[in-house]
Design a protein around this motif. Structure first.
Motif, PDB file in Angstrom:
ATOM      1  N   SER A   1      41.221 -13.417  50.831  1.00 20.15           N
ATOM      2  CA  SER A   1      41.875 -14.669  50.438  1.00 20.15           C
ATOM      3  C   SER A   1      43.245 -14.417  49.823  1.00 20.15           C
ATOM      4  O   SER A   1      44.048 -15.337  49.703  1.00 20.15           O
ATOM      5  N   ALA A   2      43.520 -13.158  49.421  1.00 22.36           N
ATOM      6  CA  ALA A   2      44.809 -12.826  48.803  1.00 22.36           C
ATOM      7  C   ALA A   2      45.210 -11.407  49.161  1.00 22.36           C
ATOM      8  O   ALA A   2      44.348 -10.525  49.297  1.00 22.36           O
ATOM      9  N   LEU A   3      46.506 -11.203  49.322  1.00 21.38           N
ATOM     10  CA  LEU A   3      47.072  -9.867  49.471  1.00 21.38           C
ATOM     11  C   LEU A   3      47.674  -9.461  48.138  1.00 21.38           C
ATOM     12  O   LEU A   3      48.443 -10.230  47.533  1.00 21.38           O
ATOM     13  N   VAL A   4      47.349  -8.263  47.683  1.00 19.80           N
ATOM     14  CA  VAL A   4      47.864  -7.738  46.423  1.00 19.80           C
ATOM     15  C   VAL A   4      48.700  -6.501  46.729  1.00 19.80           C
ATOM     16  O   VAL A   4      48.235  -5.582  47.403  1.00 19.80           O
ATOM     17  N   VAL A   5      49.953  -6.488  46.268  1.00 23.72           N
ATOM     18  CA  VAL A   5      50.851  -5.353  46.482  1.00 23.72           C
ATOM     19  C   VAL A   5      51.406  -4.902  45.136  1.00 23.72           C
ATOM     20  O   VAL A   5      51.326  -5.629  44.142  1.00 23.72           O
TER      21      VAL A   5
END
Length: 314
Positions: A85-89
């Motif tokens: 549900s989310a991309l974390v960078v």
């Protein structure tokens, strides 16, 4: 002359920052499956599934420069990202406004000051020679601090050898997140990242620069980076761990800084941030520099110590 320096700020860890104008790689496939007779994209880096008390996420090891054929996601990565549900960078690299503010604060001397006032004549001679080989005049970069110049020159060496920031894994992930209308979250800020280098005192910064210049001169800088890139491209755990040792072994300022600060300080902080994010999102896909996943103090081990179930998918 205004140098485009964003790709080269953290080359010792193959920087998460970027100078390419705010554009993601658009001509890529997020689906690694074979289509029209094309073989699936090869596995790159390392991919883990993490779970705890009904919450799940993925950890993917990225590399911050690449070549055009690195812009496809392996099937396992594409499917994990699609599930999230989310991309974390580490840092959202599509805009550089915050970076420019951080650069002025931590990477440059005040107006009227110059590096010639902060390093020895011998170091200055070596620097001028290295800049000349790169086609840069000292007066164009004289306000840059030693750590920034060391990283800039190493990054330019990568660029000359065909490793492009525009082909970095982060661009592929961010473009996929945009296409899939996913939330993007950051683990850090530009100010935080550049402040780490600025925390080195004057003597340490000069030595950091001297070590980088020596590594460029004897080819060690390029070899070390190539070994890490090749390990990532092969998804080879043994070679990844060997690359980690190349960056962290020894008592040099570079190795000590990598071991104690760039990895040793940040990894526990990243683990805590990932835990907080997993409380917010149904499934989070976390893409961070490959070396953050390697070794006994890498993110998989730190999260395992905190009670997470860790499964290496490849």
């Amino acid at each position: 002359m205004r140098l485009s320096i964003l790709p080269y700020v953290l080359p010792v860890m193959l920087s998460v920052l970027c100078a390419v104008p705010a554009r993601a790689v658009e001509s890529f496939s997020t689906d690694g499956a074979a289509t029209a007779g094309v073989a699936p994209a090869p596995r790159h880096g390392a991919l883990y599934r993490i779970s705890h008390e009904g919450r799940m996420g993925y950890l993917y090891g990225t590399i911050h420069v690449g070549k055009p054929d690195d812009t496809l996601l392996a099937p396992e990565v594409a499917h994990a990202l699609a599930d999230a549900s989310a991309l974390v960078v580490e840092l959202d690299i599509r805009s550089n406004d915050a970076f420019q503010l951080a650069l002025a604060r931590h990477g440059m001397y005040a107006d009227g000051d110059s590096i010639v006032h902060h390093v020895s004549p011998a170091t200055l001679r070596q620097l001028v020679q290295a800049l000349a080989r790169a086609g840069i005049a000292l007066h164009d970069v004289e306000r840059y601090k030693p750590w920034l110049l060391g990283n800039l020159l190493q990054g330019l060496e990568l660029d000359r050898n065909g490793y492009r920031r525009s082909a970095a894994a982060e661009y592929v992930l961010l473009a996929a997140a945009k296409q899939q209308d996913k939330t993007v979250r950051e683990l850090e800020s530009a100010d935080y990242q550049l402040a780490m280098f600025d925390a080195l005192d004057g003597a340490q910064q000069e030595q950091y620069l001297r070590e980088n210049l020596a590594d460029l001169e004897d080819g060690h800088a390029l070899k070390r980076s190539r070994d890490l890139i090749d390990a990532w491209r092969a998804a080879d755990t043994l070679r990844i761990n060997a690359a980690l040792r190349q960056f962290t072994d020894g008592s040099s300022v570079n190795a000590t800084f990598m071991q104690t600060t760039l990895l040793g300080k940040r990894n526990p902080e990243m683990a805590s941030a990932i835990e907080r994010i997993l409380q917010q999102d149904r499934v989070a896909f976390v893409g961070v520099g490959l070396l953050h996943l390697a070794g006994a103090n890498g993110l998989p081990q730190l999260l395992r110590q905190r009670g997470y179930t860790i499964e290496q998918l490849y």
